[in-house]
Scaffold this motif. Structure first.
Motif, PDB file in Angstrom:
ATOM      1  N   ARG A 462       0.445  -1.238   0.084  1.00  0.00           N
ATOM      2  CA  ARG A 462      -0.086   0.202   0.463  1.00  0.00           C
ATOM      3  C   ARG A 462       0.970   1.201   0.296  1.00  0.00           C
ATOM      4  O   ARG A 462       0.435   1.935  -0.336  1.00  0.00           O
ATOM      5  CB  ARG A 462      -1.402   0.093   1.146  1.00  0.00           C
ATOM      6  N   TYR A 463       2.441   0.864   0.727  1.00  0.00           N
ATOM      7  CA  TYR A 463       3.056   1.957   0.963  1.00  0.00           C
ATOM      8  C   TYR A 463       3.600   2.596  -0.142  1.00  0.00           C
ATOM      9  O   TYR A 463       4.018   3.955  -1.181  1.00  0.00           O
ATOM     10  CB  TYR A 463       3.315   1.980   1.757  1.00  0.00           C
ATOM     11  N   GLN A 464       3.656   1.667  -1.556  1.00  0.00           N
ATOM     12  CA  GLN A 464       4.579   1.114  -2.336  1.00  0.00           C
ATOM     13  C   GLN A 464       3.908   1.894  -3.276  1.00  0.00           C
ATOM     14  O   GLN A 464       3.971   3.104  -4.005  1.00  0.00           O
ATOM     15  CB  GLN A 464       4.906   0.285  -2.470  1.00  0.00           C
ATOM     16  N   ARG A 465       2.103   1.631  -3.405  1.00  0.00           N
ATOM     17  CA  ARG A 465       1.341   2.357  -4.570  1.00  0.00           C
ATOM     18  C   ARG A 465       1.392   3.774  -4.300  1.00  0.00           C
ATOM     19  O   ARG A 465       1.003   4.707  -5.384  1.00  0.00           O
ATOM     20  CB  ARG A 465      -0.140   1.424  -4.425  1.00  0.00           C
ATOM     21  N   ALA A 466       1.406   4.042  -2.959  1.00  0.00           N
ATOM     22  CA  ALA A 466       0.964   5.760  -2.698  1.00  0.00           C
ATOM     23  C   ALA A 466       2.036   6.559  -3.022  1.00  0.00           C
ATOM     24  O   ALA A 466       2.110   7.190  -3.587  1.00  0.00           O
ATOM     25  CB  ALA A 466       0.574   5.803  -1.465  1.00  0.00           C
ATOM     26  N   GLU A 467       3.281   5.936  -2.689  1.00  0.00           N
ATOM     27  CA  GLU A 467       4.656   6.702  -3.171  1.00  0.00           C
ATOM     28  C   GLU A 467       4.621   6.636  -4.377  1.00  0.00           C
ATOM     29  O   GLU A 467       4.609   7.787  -5.197  1.00  0.00           O
ATOM     30  CB  GLU A 467       5.825   5.702  -2.467  1.00  0.00           C
ATOM     31  N   GLU A 468       4.400   5.187  -5.418  1.00  0.00           N
ATOM     32  CA  GLU A 468       4.465   5.392  -6.624  1.00  0.00           C
ATOM     33  C   GLU A 468       3.364   6.036  -7.577  1.00  0.00           C
ATOM     34  O   GLU A 468       3.804   7.043  -8.015  1.00  0.00           O
ATOM     35  CB  GLU A 468       4.227   3.915  -7.155  1.00  0.00           C
ATOM     36  N   GLN A 469       2.274   6.690  -6.717  1.00  0.00           N
ATOM     37  CA  GLN A 469       1.001   7.408  -7.179  1.00  0.00           C
ATOM     38  C   GLN A 469       1.439   9.062  -7.274  1.00  0.00           C
ATOM     39  O   GLN A 469       1.927   9.981  -8.145  1.00  0.00           O
ATOM     40  CB  GLN A 469      -0.564   7.649  -6.546  1.00  0.00           C
ATOM     41  N   ALA A 470       2.546   9.355  -5.715  1.00  0.00           N
ATOM     42  CA  ALA A 470       2.788  10.328  -5.256  1.00  0.00           C
ATOM     43  C   ALA A 470       3.990  10.600  -6.740  1.00  0.00           C
ATOM     44  O   ALA A 470       4.661  11.949  -6.629  1.00  0.00           O
ATOM     45  CB  ALA A 470       3.245  10.367  -4.592  1.00  0.00           C
ATOM     46  N   SER A 471       4.699   9.892  -7.003  1.00  0.00           N
ATOM     47  CA  SER A 471       5.777  10.105  -7.642  1.00  0.00           C
ATOM     48  C   SER A 471       6.290   9.803  -9.100  1.00  0.00           C
ATOM     49  O   SER A 471       6.426   9.762 -10.201  1.00  0.00           O
ATOM     50  CB  SER A 471       7.045   9.446  -7.222  1.00  0.00           C
ATOM     51  N   LEU A 472       4.647  10.099  -9.885  1.00  0.00           N
ATOM     52  CA  LEU A 472       3.552   9.514 -11.217  1.00  0.00           C
ATOM     53  C   LEU A 472       4.197  10.938 -11.842  1.00  0.00           C
ATOM     54  O   LEU A 472       3.199  11.309 -11.501  1.00  0.00           O
ATOM     55  CB  LEU A 472       2.681   8.355 -11.109  1.00  0.00           C
ATOM     56  N   ASP A 473       4.013  11.169 -12.856  1.00  0.00           N
ATOM     57  CA  ASP A 473       3.531  12.207 -13.959  1.00  0.00           C
ATOM     58  C   ASP A 473       2.316  11.497 -14.305  1.00  0.00           C
ATOM     59  O   ASP A 473       2.212  10.702 -15.005  1.00  0.00           O
ATOM     60  CB  ASP A 473       4.764  12.086 -14.894  1.00  0.00           C
ATOM     61  N   ALA A 474       1.094  12.567 -14.114  1.00  0.00           N
ATOM     62  CA  ALA A 474      -0.093  12.098 -14.244  1.00  0.00           C
ATOM     63  C   ALA A 474      -0.378  12.111 -16.108  1.00  0.00           C
ATOM     64  O   ALA A 474      -1.306  11.166 -16.151  1.00  0.00           O
ATOM     65  CB  ALA A 474      -1.152  13.025 -13.616  1.00  0.00           C
ATOM     66  N   LEU A 475       0.442  13.155 -16.550  1.00  0.00           N
ATOM     67  CA  LEU A 475      -0.355  12.662 -17.988  1.00  0.00           C
ATOM     68  C   LEU A 475       0.881  11.650 -18.688  1.00  0.00           C
ATOM     69  O   LEU A 475      -0.344  10.942 -19.518  1.00  0.00           O
ATOM     70  CB  LEU A 475       0.600  14.269 -19.161  1.00  0.00           C
ATOM     71  N   THR A 476       1.863  11.528 -18.739  1.00  0.00           N
ATOM     72  CA  THR A 476       2.776  10.492 -19.357  1.00  0.00           C
ATOM     73  C   THR A 476       2.386   8.945 -18.693  1.00  0.00           C
ATOM     74  O   THR A 476       2.889   8.074 -19.152  1.00  0.00           O
ATOM     75  CB  THR A 476       3.808  10.938 -19.565  1.00  0.00           C
ATOM     76  N   ALA A 546      11.877   8.498 -16.788  1.00  0.00           N
ATOM     77  CA  ALA A 546      11.215   9.724 -15.875  1.00  0.00           C
ATOM     78  C   ALA A 546      10.874  10.877 -16.857  1.00  0.00           C
ATOM     79  O   ALA A 546      11.940  11.138 -17.425  1.00  0.00           O
ATOM     80  CB  ALA A 546      11.611  10.141 -14.941  1.00  0.00           C
ATOM     81  N   ARG A 547      10.023  11.531 -16.321  1.00  0.00           N
ATOM     82  CA  ARG A 547       9.922  12.883 -17.320  1.00  0.00           C
ATOM     83  C   ARG A 547       9.594  13.165 -16.148  1.00  0.00           C
ATOM     84  O   ARG A 547       9.019  13.491 -15.030  1.00  0.00           O
ATOM     85  CB  ARG A 547       8.536  12.698 -17.412  1.00  0.00           C
TER      86      ARG A 547
END
Length: 641
Positions: A462-476, A546-547
């Motif tokens: 869950r932490y990893q998913r939250a971290e990934e969402q926080a560290s993902l670019d919404a557009l790409t 990464a972008r």
């Protein structure tokens, strides 16, 4: 009345002696041991008076009448005396039984701390030695020996994590520890032993200066036996191995005790300890004979406690982080000490298949990307059946992952399903080669560890998913700058351990502003999405894209050589050109690239990104001056040429 009073007076000295010896009230002892004799004193007095009245009668007549009465009284008295003696024997047997039960309890408590070889009898003999040198009575010596055996049974009320903590206790933890002499004295008090054992136990952590616990007694307020026990307990602790220090020799231990004489300990007792050093050395030598077989229950208790501590040790590591990559090697290293194995793997169950999360140990690199079917092999069966597979054949499973290696013949495994409220999130498997034999206790340890590990794994995901969402670019959908920095730190460390080179490609789109101005921002967004997809498709499984923001991208290429990098740069340039053609109908964007290498250009993210950025802009300027559309490979790597 006079006769009854005389009878009571005759029995009172004997009752008083027992009262002093047993530390009980005089009236209670007299009622218990002497009240029964009063009727016989009365009957004897009546018979004597009757004989005086019959003096004028013939002797044969007196004998004929009195003899039966005398015989009856004598037999009744003998029976009563025998009954009293039986009661005393029974009481002694009950006391012995109670003492032995308490001693067994004390041995059980001691076995948990000492690995199955408690030093209680050594403490008892040492206490008796000091008590004798200080002139204690036989009953007091018996009480002292019992107190030495039973003084720590109150530790049952103290959690193991406090007793086994290697560092300094927190104030709240110390308050809990201070309960153990009180609890021990209350347990012993309920046994109603005929010796003053409970007061000694309660006060054995009091200090001579009044700074001890639980009652803050000082000096002679502390029972003498407790003062002796305090010194003996301290000596034994110094002579014993601890997690945080080595055992001291006897001479050094006595010196440490002497430094606290007059503050923590009674100076008279410390003096006796010093004088009895030679005799104490003999006691210690006699106690060092470890060849005697231990009672089975002590070994079983020690083994259970050892397993509990080992599991707690493993679980303790989980509380430090939610980073799966960081924690698994540490857990596997700890696990190797208690469950010897060749390698270990954590599998995640997704859509009926087990996907490798992390492998540790021998051949761990070759596990990368491994997938197993649910129900296949030891790991698959553990997931399907939700039950541990112990000493399960593992040659087939390992061959699917590693290929056909001759070393895999006869390989076995323990596979433990990680069952949680959400189902089976995964399986933890340890593999053994050759003569490795997994035992029932190994399975018990892993089975005890698995539920908490499953819970931790769910939290980590869950932490990893939250971290990934926080560290993902919404557009790409690519990682953003935060995700890039985290990944770059990990890749620098991973490639350094493997002695490999890491290439960091800093990329910038040329002509992107014109796309927004000519075709609009919606088309610009579509170009960025197409570029992201194209770059990702031309990466290896373990590369990273990464972008950074705007029209800047960064690509991480672990373990890449000079020849390969030229091909990769050319491929990325073509991907960008194709992305622009696909969205806008003709090639509207190109790519400028600057390459930095770790460790040659730096070993921290900012250094590598700055060097790559510098080379990228040099490359961009050069390409503009030449009117080049596709990236210039040579100048991407060597902008000074």
């Amino acid at each position: 009345g006079e006769v009854a009073g005389g009878a009571a007076a005759l029995e009172m000295p004997r009752a008083a002696a027992r009262s002093l010896a047993e530390r009980r009230r005089l009236l209670e002892v007299w009622r218990e041991g002497s009240l029964w004799s009063v009727p016989y004193h009365l009957a004897g007095s009546a018979l004597a008076g009757l004989l005086l009245l019959t003096q004028p009668l013939p002797v044969w007549l007196v004998a004929l009448v009195g003899a039966p009465v005398f015989v009856l009284l004598s037999r009744a008295y003998g029976a009563q005396v025998g009954g009293v003696e039986q009661e005393r024997v029974k009481a002694a047997e009950v006391t012995t039984l109670q003492t032995e039960m308490l001693e067994a309890m004390a041995l059980a408590v001691g076995a948990r701390e000492s690995g199955g070889r408690p030093n209680l009898h050594r403490i008892g003999r040492t206490a008796r030695l000091l008590g004798e040198s200080l002139g204690m009575t036989a009953d007091d010596l018996k009480a002292l020996e019992l107190a030495a055996l039973l003084h720590d049974i109150g530790k049952m009320a103290v959690p193991d994590y406090i007793l086994s903590k290697p560092g300094r206790l927190l104030p709240e933890e110390f308050e809990r520890l201070k309960l153990h002499p009180v609890v021990a004295s209350e347990i012993v008090q309920r046994a109603r032993l005929p010796y003053p054992v409970a007061p000694m136990i309660r006060a054995h952590h009091e200090r001579w200066d009044g700074q001890g616990y639980p009652d803050g007694l000082r000096g002679d307020q502390i029972p003498r036996g407790a003062r002796i026990l305090a010194v003996v307990d301290a000596v034994d602790a110094l002579l014993s191995e601890r997690k945080y220090r080595r055992a001291l020799p006897l001479g050094k231990a006595i010196e440490a005790i002497e430094r606290d004489a007059g503050s923590a300990y009674d100076p008279e007792v410390v003096q006796a300890l010093r004088e009895q050093k030679a005799e104490l050395e003999r006691v210690l030598r006699d106690n060092e004979d470890g060849s005697k077989p231990l009672p089975g229950f002590l070994s079983a208790i020690a083994e259970a406690h050892r397993e509990e501590m080992q599991v707690q040790d493993l679980l303790g590591e989980l509380s430090s982080t939610l980073d799966i990559e960081t924690i698994l090697p540490v857990v596997e290293e700890r696990l190797q000490r208690i469950v010897p194995h060749t390698c270990a793997a954590l599998w995640a169950l997704k859509d009926g298949r087990l996907h490798l999360v992390r492998a540790c140990g021998q051949w761990s690199e070759r596990f990368t990307g491994a997938v197993l079917e649910e129900g296949a092999g030891a790991s698959g069966k553990a997931a399907l059946k939700r039950s541990a597979q112990v000493q399960a054949p593992a040659a087939g499973e390992l061959s699917c992952i590693l290929g056909n290696l001759p070393q895999l013949e006869g390989a076995t495994a323990i596979a433990v399903p990680l069952v949680s409220d959400q189902g089976v999130p995964g399986v933890f498997t340890v593999y053994g080669l050759g003569r490795t034999v997994f035992e029932g206790r190994h399975a018990r340890l892993l089975a005890a560890f698995a539920p908490r590990f499953a819970s931790w794994l769910e939290s980590a995901r869950r932490y990893q998913r939250a971290e990934e969402q926080a560290s993902l670019d919404a557009l790409t959908g690519l990682p953003n700058a935060a995700g890039l920095y985290l990944q770059l730190q990990q890749e620098i460390a991973r490639n350094a351990r493997a002695d490999r080179r890491l290439a960091v490609l800093v990329c910038d789109l040329d002509g992107f502003k014109a796309v927004n101005d000519t075709f609009g921002h919606l088309a610009g967004n579509q170009v960025l999405q197409a570029v992201a997809t194209g770059l990702r498709e031309r990466c290896r499984e373990y590369d990273f894209v990464a972008r950074m923001g705007g029209d800047e991208f960064v690509i991480l290429l672990p373990g890449i050589g000079d020849e390969s990098i030229e091909d990769r740069v050319r491929s990325f340039g073509l991907a960008v050109t194709e992305a622009g053609r696909r969205v806008c109908g003709h090639p509207v964007v190109s790519l400028s690239i600057g390459v930095a290498y770790s460790p040659a250009d730096g070993v921290v993210p900012d250094e590598l990104l700055a060097r790559g950025d510098e080379r990228m802009y040099a490359n961009k300027r050069l390409r503009k001056s030449r009117g080049v559309v596709s990236p210039d490979t040579a100048h991407a790597m060597y902008p000074g040429l």
